[in-house]
Design a protein around this motif. Sequence first.
Motif, PDB file in Angstrom:
ATOM      1  N   TYR A  52       0.859  -1.183   0.000  1.00  0.00           N
ATOM      2  CA  TYR A  52       0.000   0.000   0.000  1.00  0.00           C
ATOM      3  C   TYR A  52       0.894   1.231   0.000  1.00  0.00           C
ATOM      4  O   TYR A  52       1.971   1.211   0.599  1.00  0.00           O
ATOM      5  CB  TYR A  52      -0.894   0.001   1.258  1.00  0.00           C
ATOM      6  N   SER A  81       2.970  -4.298  -7.695  1.00  0.00           N
ATOM      7  CA  SER A  81       1.757  -5.105  -7.797  1.00  0.00           C
ATOM      8  C   SER A  81       0.742  -4.345  -8.648  1.00  0.00           C
ATOM      9  O   SER A  81       0.890  -3.153  -8.905  1.00  0.00           O
ATOM     10  CB  SER A  81       1.186  -5.352  -6.397  1.00  0.00           C
ATOM     11  N   ASP A  82      -0.306  -5.033  -9.037  1.00  0.00           N
ATOM     12  CA  ASP A  82      -1.360  -4.374  -9.821  1.00  0.00           C
ATOM     13  C   ASP A  82      -1.988  -3.228  -9.036  1.00  0.00           C
ATOM     14  O   ASP A  82      -2.297  -2.184  -9.602  1.00  0.00           O
ATOM     15  CB  ASP A  82      -2.436  -5.385 -10.232  1.00  0.00           C
ATOM     16  N   ASP A  83      -2.165  -3.418  -7.721  1.00  0.00           N
ATOM     17  CA  ASP A  83      -2.773  -2.366  -6.899  1.00  0.00           C
ATOM     18  C   ASP A  83      -1.907  -1.112  -6.860  1.00  0.00           C
ATOM     19  O   ASP A  83      -2.401   0.000  -7.008  1.00  0.00           O
ATOM     20  CB  ASP A  83      -3.020  -2.861  -5.470  1.00  0.00           C
ATOM     21  N   GLU A  85       0.414  -0.300  -9.048  1.00  0.00           N
ATOM     22  CA  GLU A  85       0.449   0.251 -10.407  1.00  0.00           C
ATOM     23  C   GLU A  85      -0.822   1.055 -10.697  1.00  0.00           C
ATOM     24  O   GLU A  85      -0.761   2.105 -11.342  1.00  0.00           O
ATOM     25  CB  GLU A  85       0.616  -0.870 -11.438  1.00  0.00           C
ATOM     26  N   ASN A  86      -1.962   0.596 -10.191  1.00  0.00           N
ATOM     27  CA  ASN A  86      -3.207   1.344 -10.372  1.00  0.00           C
ATOM     28  C   ASN A  86      -3.150   2.702  -9.683  1.00  0.00           C
ATOM     29  O   ASN A  86      -3.652   3.695 -10.223  1.00  0.00           O
ATOM     30  CB  ASN A  86      -4.405   0.538  -9.875  1.00  0.00           C
ATOM     31  N   VAL A  87      -2.538   2.765  -8.510  1.00  0.00           N
ATOM     32  CA  VAL A  87      -2.367   4.050  -7.827  1.00  0.00           C
ATOM     33  C   VAL A  87      -1.525   4.982  -8.701  1.00  0.00           C
ATOM     34  O   VAL A  87      -1.830   6.157  -8.850  1.00  0.00           O
ATOM     35  CB  VAL A  87      -1.720   3.862  -6.435  1.00  0.00           C
ATOM     36  N   LYS A  89      -1.233   4.878 -11.929  1.00  0.00           N
ATOM     37  CA  LYS A  89      -2.035   5.281 -13.089  1.00  0.00           C
ATOM     38  C   LYS A  89      -3.027   6.378 -12.714  1.00  0.00           C
ATOM     39  O   LYS A  89      -3.167   7.367 -13.441  1.00  0.00           O
ATOM     40  CB  LYS A  89      -2.772   4.073 -13.671  1.00  0.00           C
ATOM     41  N   LEU A  90      -3.718   6.197 -11.602  1.00  0.00           N
ATOM     42  CA  LEU A  90      -4.725   7.169 -11.176  1.00  0.00           C
ATOM     43  C   LEU A  90      -4.129   8.533 -10.860  1.00  0.00           C
ATOM     44  O   LEU A  90      -4.767   9.562 -11.072  1.00  0.00           O
ATOM     45  CB  LEU A  90      -5.481   6.649  -9.957  1.00  0.00           C
ATOM     46  N   THR A  91      -2.902   8.547 -10.350  1.00  0.00           N
ATOM     47  CA  THR A  91      -2.268   9.814  -9.970  1.00  0.00           C
ATOM     48  C   THR A  91      -1.445  10.431 -11.098  1.00  0.00           C
ATOM     49  O   THR A  91      -0.953  11.550 -10.963  1.00  0.00           O
ATOM     50  CB  THR A  91      -1.337   9.595  -8.759  1.00  0.00           C
ATOM     51  N   ILE A  94       2.498   7.208 -13.356  1.00  0.00           N
ATOM     52  CA  ILE A  94       2.935   6.166 -14.285  1.00  0.00           C
ATOM     53  C   ILE A  94       3.750   6.760 -15.430  1.00  0.00           C
ATOM     54  O   ILE A  94       4.663   6.129 -15.947  1.00  0.00           O
ATOM     55  CB  ILE A  94       1.733   5.339 -14.806  1.00  0.00           C
ATOM     56  N   LYS A 101       8.635  -4.596 -14.838  1.00  0.00           N
ATOM     57  CA  LYS A 101       7.781  -5.652 -14.210  1.00  0.00           C
ATOM     58  C   LYS A 101       8.567  -6.609 -13.398  1.00  0.00           C
ATOM     59  O   LYS A 101       9.572  -6.831 -13.190  1.00  0.00           O
ATOM     60  CB  LYS A 101       6.999  -6.417 -15.269  1.00  0.00           C
TER      61      LYS A 101
END
Length: 101
Positions: A52, A81-83, A85-87, A89-91, A94, A101
Motif C-alpha cells: 500500500y 503489484s497491480d494495486d 500500479e493502479n495508484v 495510473k490514477l495519480t 505512471i 515488471k
Amino acid sequence: MNTKIEEIDGKYVATLEGEMDTAAATEAEEVLKPLYTSNGKDVIIECSGLEYIASSGLRILLSILKGAKAAGSKVIMRGMSDDIENVFKLTGFISLFEIEK
C-alpha cells in the motif's frame, strides 16, 4: 514498513516492504533521504513487497525523482503489484517513472 537502501552494480536499490501509510512514510523518508541526491547514479525502487502507498509515500518518491533527474539519473520502479500500479495510473505518476515488471 521495512525500507532499506543498497548500492548494487553502481546503482542505488531501495527496497520497500509493507504498507507505506502516512505514519510509515515519515520513517521511510528518513531512510530514503540519501536518494534525494543520487550523485549521478540510477535509482531502482523495488516494490514487490509494497502492499500500500499513501499520498505521503508518493511525495517521497517524487522527491527522489526530482533529485535524480537533476543529477542526470533515472528512477526505475520495479516489481509493482497491480494495486500499486493502479495508484500510479490514477495519480499520473505512471508517466513520470520508468516501470519494470
